[in-house]
Scaffold this motif. Structure first.
Motif, PDB file in Angstrom:
ATOM      1  N   THR A   1       1.092  -1.094  -0.384  1.00  0.00           N
ATOM      2  CA  THR A   1      -0.240   0.027   0.022  1.00  0.00           C
ATOM      3  C   THR A   1       0.763   1.712   0.394  1.00  0.00           C
ATOM      4  O   THR A   1       0.912   2.117   0.850  1.00  0.00           O
ATOM      5  CB  THR A   1      -0.919  -0.177   1.245  1.00  0.00           C
ATOM      6  N   ALA A   2       1.719   1.370  -1.014  1.00  0.00           N
ATOM      7  CA  ALA A   2       2.101   3.012  -1.308  1.00  0.00           C
ATOM      8  C   ALA A   2       2.975   2.126  -2.505  1.00  0.00           C
ATOM      9  O   ALA A   2       2.883   1.258  -3.721  1.00  0.00           O
ATOM     10  CB  ALA A   2       3.918   2.688  -0.416  1.00  0.00           C
ATOM     11  N   VAL A   3       3.778   3.533  -2.982  1.00  0.00           N
ATOM     12  CA  VAL A   3       3.974   3.473  -4.531  1.00  0.00           C
ATOM     13  C   VAL A   3       5.418   2.925  -4.119  1.00  0.00           C
ATOM     14  O   VAL A   3       6.114   2.152  -4.877  1.00  0.00           O
ATOM     15  CB  VAL A   3       3.811   4.788  -5.074  1.00  0.00           C
ATOM     16  N   GLY A   4       6.620   3.464  -3.280  1.00  0.00           N
ATOM     17  CA  GLY A   4       7.208   2.297  -2.704  1.00  0.00           C
ATOM     18  C   GLY A   4       7.188   1.738  -2.608  1.00  0.00           C
ATOM     19  O   GLY A   4       6.781   0.803  -2.171  1.00  0.00           O
TER      20      GLY A   4
ATOM     21  N   MET B   1      -5.135   5.147  -2.524  1.00  0.00           N
ATOM     22  CA  MET B   1      -4.296   3.747  -1.986  1.00  0.00           C
ATOM     23  C   MET B   1      -4.433   2.946  -1.418  1.00  0.00           C
ATOM     24  O   MET B   1      -4.652   1.210  -2.145  1.00  0.00           O
ATOM     25  CB  MET B   1      -2.792   4.647  -0.759  1.00  0.00           C
TER      26      MET B   1
HETATM   27  C1  8YV Z   1       4.062   6.232   2.176  1.00  0.00           C
HETATM   28  C2  8YV Z   1       5.517   6.884   0.386  1.00  0.00           C
HETATM   29  O1  8YV Z   1       4.651   4.803   2.180  1.00  0.00           O
HETATM   30  O2  8YV Z   1       3.590   5.562  -0.912  1.00  0.00           O
HETATM   31  C3  8YV Z   1       5.368   5.805  -1.006  1.00  0.00           C
HETATM   32  O3  8YV Z   1       5.451   5.730  -1.435  1.00  0.00           O
HETATM   33  O4  8YV Z   1       6.378   7.163   0.365  1.00  0.00           O
HETATM   34  C4  8YV Z   1       4.104   6.863   1.178  1.00  0.00           C
HETATM   35  O5  8YV Z   1       2.958   7.217   0.688  1.00  0.00           O
HETATM   36  C5  8YV Z   1       2.618   5.158   2.799  1.00  0.00           C
HETATM   37  O6  8YV Z   1       1.629   5.809   2.860  1.00  0.00           O
HETATM   38  C6  8YV Z   1       2.630   4.173   3.357  1.00  0.00           C
HETATM   39  O7  8YV Z   1       3.887   4.074   3.828  1.00  0.00           O
END
Ligand code: 8YV
Length: 321
Positions: A73-76, A296
């Motif tokens: 649940t993140a883009v990274g 997300m």
């Molecule tokens: C947070 C982010 O990591 O999506 C990503 O990569 O850095 C942020 O959005 C995410 O909300 C989960 O911790």
């Protein structure tokens, strides 16, 4: 029914959606499991919806022998050992696209906060220190007309550049590959090498993934190249900046200020940051608007459903590099 574990609390609509397709083990009380509790939960899971704070490594994967997909649940996804997943045939997905505008908004907020000393001013006022208004009080830096240097120029970097145009900023960027000329023209952005970007920019902003080759991309030498009246903003990942070197630069005022949403070893951070007035600190909340976090969580769930329930290609497949 296939079993899916959601490691942290998500919005109700995400659980409702997953329940239509899977046996779901949610964590709506948002308990912080110790390693064994978590491993017990995932022992027969075929899909796991992880948070960006879950560490997915060989040990984690050993504990989930049925696993087919990790939906982060993140883009990274530097919390996930993608190579280890791929060796075991476990698919990894992320949530690109839905958080770009939100994170770009936040980047602008940190830039202005750090340049105009908003946090420092609030602390001063709350401490009852404000006795009069005077000409040379809390002088900061101008954003309007300043030069913004973006290290990383993907979707989020470009969304930041669009906003910067509205402030009349000149935009420089540094990436491995150049964006198209039409994007450069539209955003009035110029590609430069890292050294040039650090020397020329009034605000240096980091918006690139963390990987081995971006570890300490900004260290003592790079900070020394920056102007004394410049600001560093990190909304990307801890570890891209050498925090010790940054603390030294902030203390010695070789740069003006920093705005940080991420830290080496977070959620721990170097306690010396807390002593400094010229740094704005936030707890990794760049994407934390309610609509964005909802989107997300749903994006991650849709990846689980596409792949595990419908047998389709996951929507946001992360490829091992
Ligand atoms: C947070 C982010 O990591 O999506 C990503 O990569 O850095 C942020 O959005 C995410 O909300 C989960 O911790």
């Amino acid at each position: 029914m296939k079993k899916v574990v959601v490691t942290r609390e998500v919005f109700k609509e995400t659980i409702d959606f997953l329940v239509d397709h899977f046996e779901v083990v949610p964590n709506q009380e948002d308990r912080l499991f110790d390693q064994q509790e978590l491993f017990d939960r995932i022992s027969d899971a075929e899909g796991i919806q992880t948070a960006g704070s879950d560490l997915v490594n060989d040990k984690f994967l050993d504990a989930a022998p049925q696993l087919k997909i990790i939906a982060n649940t993140a883009v990274g996804y530097n919390n996930i050992d993608v190579q280890a997943c791929s060796r075991r045939g476990v698919v990894v997905t992320n949530t690109p696209g839905v958080l770009d505008e939100c994170v770009a908004d936040y980047a602008i907020g940190l830039m202005i906060s750090a340049s105009r000393r908003i946090g420092e001013g609030e602390r001063y006022l709350r401490a009852g220190q404000w006795k009069a208004m005077y000409l040379k009080q809390m002088l900061g830096l101008d954003i309007n007309g300043a030069t913004l240097g973006l290290i990383g120029f993907g979707r989020i970097g470009q969304a930041i550049a669009r906003r910067a145009k509205g402030f009349g900023m000149r935009v420089l960027y540094h990436t491995r590959s150049r964006v198209s000329e039409s994007v450069e023209r539209q955003l009035k952005a110029t590609q430069v090498d890292k050294r040039h970007l650090l020397q020329q920019s009034d605000v240096v902003m980091l918006i690139l993934p963390y990987a081995k080759d971006t570890h300490h991309l900004i260290g003592e030498q790079e900070l020394q190249l920056m102007k004394s009246k410049s600001v560093l903003v990190n909304i990307a990942r801890g570890g891209i900046v050498d925090d010790k070197a940054l603390i030294k630069a902030l203390k010695q005022k070789t740069i003006f200020a920093a705005g940080l949403d991420v830290y080496e070893g977070e959620p721990q951070l170097d306690p010396e940051f807390l002593e400094l007035e010229n740094v704005v600190l936030s707890p990794h909340i760049g994407s934390a608007s309610e609509p964005t976090r909802r989107a997300m969580a749903m994006t991650a769930a849709k990846n689980l459903v596409a792949f595990l329930a419908n047998g389709d290609k996951p929507i946001n497949l992360v490829r091992p590099n």
